[in-house]
Write a protein that holds these residues in place. Sequence first.
Motif, PDB file in Angstrom:
ATOM      1  N   VAL B  22       0.828  -1.210   0.000  1.00  9.39           N
ATOM      2  CA  VAL B  22       0.000   0.000   0.000  1.00  9.39           C
ATOM      3  C   VAL B  22       0.864   1.261   0.000  1.00  9.39           C
ATOM      4  O   VAL B  22       0.467   2.300  -0.537  1.00  9.39           O
ATOM      5  N   ARG B  23       2.034   1.162   0.587  1.00 10.42           N
ATOM      6  CA  ARG B  23       2.922   2.324   0.545  1.00 10.42           C
ATOM      7  C   ARG B  23       3.495   2.540  -0.863  1.00 10.42           C
ATOM      8  O   ARG B  23       3.894   3.638  -1.206  1.00 10.42           O
ATOM      9  N   LEU B  59       0.404  -8.171  18.083  1.00 15.06           N
ATOM     10  CA  LEU B  59       1.364  -7.728  17.068  1.00 15.06           C
ATOM     11  C   LEU B  59       0.755  -7.864  15.673  1.00 15.06           C
ATOM     12  O   LEU B  59       0.887  -6.969  14.825  1.00 15.06           O
ATOM     13  N   MET B  60       0.061  -8.957  15.437  1.00 15.28           N
ATOM     14  CA  MET B  60      -0.564  -9.157  14.126  1.00 15.28           C
ATOM     15  C   MET B  60      -1.693  -8.158  13.885  1.00 15.28           C
ATOM     16  O   MET B  60      -1.906  -7.705  12.767  1.00 15.28           O
ATOM     17  N   LYS B  61      -2.408  -7.819  14.936  1.00 17.01           N
ATOM     18  CA  LYS B  61      -3.474  -6.820  14.775  1.00 17.01           C
ATOM     19  C   LYS B  61      -2.883  -5.458  14.397  1.00 17.01           C
ATOM     20  O   LYS B  61      -3.440  -4.731  13.580  1.00 17.01           O
ATOM     21  N   VAL B  62      -1.746  -5.131  15.005  1.00 20.96           N
ATOM     22  CA  VAL B  62      -1.086  -3.862  14.660  1.00 20.96           C
ATOM     23  C   VAL B  62      -0.664  -3.887  13.194  1.00 20.96           C
ATOM     24  O   VAL B  62      -0.877  -2.924  12.447  1.00 20.96           O
ATOM     25  N   MET B  63      -0.065  -4.990  12.773  1.00 21.97           N
ATOM     26  CA  MET B  63       0.373  -5.090  11.370  1.00 21.97           C
ATOM     27  C   MET B  63      -0.827  -5.008  10.435  1.00 21.97           C
ATOM     28  O   MET B  63      -0.757  -4.382   9.374  1.00 21.97           O
ATOM     29  N   GLN B  64      -1.925  -5.639  10.815  1.00 19.63           N
ATOM     30  CA  GLN B  64      -3.123  -5.589   9.978  1.00 19.63           C
ATOM     31  C   GLN B  64      -3.639  -4.150   9.869  1.00 19.63           C
ATOM     32  O   GLN B  64      -4.022  -3.686   8.786  1.00 19.63           O
ATOM     33  N   GLN B  66      -1.902  -1.446  10.137  1.00 21.34           N
ATOM     34  CA  GLN B  66      -0.989  -0.677   9.281  1.00 21.34           C
ATOM     35  C   GLN B  66      -1.333  -0.878   7.803  1.00 21.34           C
ATOM     36  O   GLN B  66      -1.359   0.071   7.025  1.00 21.34           O
ATOM     37  N   ALA B  67      -1.595  -2.123   7.415  1.00 21.77           N
ATOM     38  CA  ALA B  67      -1.915  -2.402   6.009  1.00 21.77           C
ATOM     39  C   ALA B  67      -3.286  -1.828   5.643  1.00 21.77           C
ATOM     40  O   ALA B  67      -3.461  -1.210   4.592  1.00 21.77           O
ATOM     41  N   LYS B  68      -4.234  -2.018   6.555  1.00 20.16           N
ATOM     42  CA  LYS B  68      -5.610  -1.574   6.279  1.00 20.16           C
ATOM     43  C   LYS B  68      -5.687  -0.048   6.212  1.00 20.16           C
ATOM     44  O   LYS B  68      -6.334   0.503   5.320  1.00 20.16           O
ATOM     45  N   ASP B  69      -5.028   0.614   7.148  1.00 22.70           N
ATOM     46  CA  ASP B  69      -5.051   2.080   7.150  1.00 22.70           C
ATOM     47  C   ASP B  69      -4.396   2.649   5.902  1.00 22.70           C
ATOM     48  O   ASP B  69      -4.726   3.754   5.467  1.00 22.70           O
TER      49      ASP B  69
END
Lengths: 84, 316
Positions: B22-23, B59-64, B66-69
């Motif tokens: 996404v970046r 940790l996985m929720k944070v990574m998710q 980041q991708a979703k945002d």
Amino acid sequence: MATPAPAHTVTIYSTPTCGFCHMAKDMFDEHQIAYTDKNVQADMAARQEMFAKVGGQSGVPVIDIDGIITVGFDEEKIRGLLGI
Amino acid sequence: MVYDTIIIGSGASGLSAGLYAVRYKLRTLIIKGEFGGETARAGVIWNYPGVAGIDGYELMKVMQTQAKDGGAEIVSGKATKIVNQGGCYEVAVGEKKYIGKTVIFAVGTERGHLNVPNEAELTSKGVHYCFTCDSPLYADKTVAVVGAGDAAFKGALLAAEYCKKIMILVRSDKVRAEPATFDKVKARPNVEILYNTQVTQIVGTTQLEKVVLNTPYQGSTDLVIDGLFIEIGARPNTALATALGVELDAENYVKTDPLMQTNIPGFFAAGDTVNLFGHFKQDITAAALGSVAATSAYQYVNNHPNVCELHAIESH
């Protein structure tokens, strides 16, 4: 106006460190489906209740949706039961 | 909708790939599968740089996030089929189908099984594969752990918080756990390590009653326990890729070059399903491989901007 009755009666038996339990609860939260969370690590009565529902020892999560018991986070089955 | 990249898997590699994709402004779809992969059930992660101890699921929720945002679309369900049509990929999730210019295959691994009698029948009835889920249910009980790797020993440490006695059954005379983990286990008075010991049979009718060992323990090959936790590593989950013609290496991991390209153009792989770092499977390596795969997907899309449009014209 009276609050409408929930579409489903849901109980989730979980342990605090269980990732699959968190996943299950997150899914219910995401769809705004109310549930009762019972911590079977700390609550011995809840643990026995869970064992009675599955017929003995079990892993978690155990999810009771309108009396239908699912052992483990079987997302497809749960979505089917909830119609989501 | 044609996605620039479809990421299959939402563990550390898939979500890291999503963040990078996404970046790069790629139209990105993440097909979750089992959210969080191995990390989500690993308990506390102590060795992810920059994070001073965090629950793996968190940790996985944070990574998710980041991708979703960043704009990634995330769908639930498991990919069931991948079809390559003229260099364009159609990925099925149940009845739904998604089209992508590239695929990042990050499905991870599936848990190893002992393949001994009654293992399947007694799963969740005394036989378990998730320490973080089920070891708290064995407070003041005796359990055995099968495995010699870091995950098995970390699991035994967690179980030692609750259980009366833990026996770690190690197949050979060697332990593969990290020295720091091993030292912590050795310091636990309620943990015993049995070397050169294998489970040959699991016994029980409706519940686990005991296991049979290949060698006697305290004079008997019958080991009476309340719970059995199996943590013997995992095998790469490659069925969808091999159906597409993706080459595997000698150990059945997806074969890639250092930029995560497989033998099929536009089809990249990352995470535990590849073997670029050998048997060193960590969140940091999985995330790194995911970031490289996303970078390669970005370059591929730039070099093949019309691949799916051509496919769409041909197929209609």
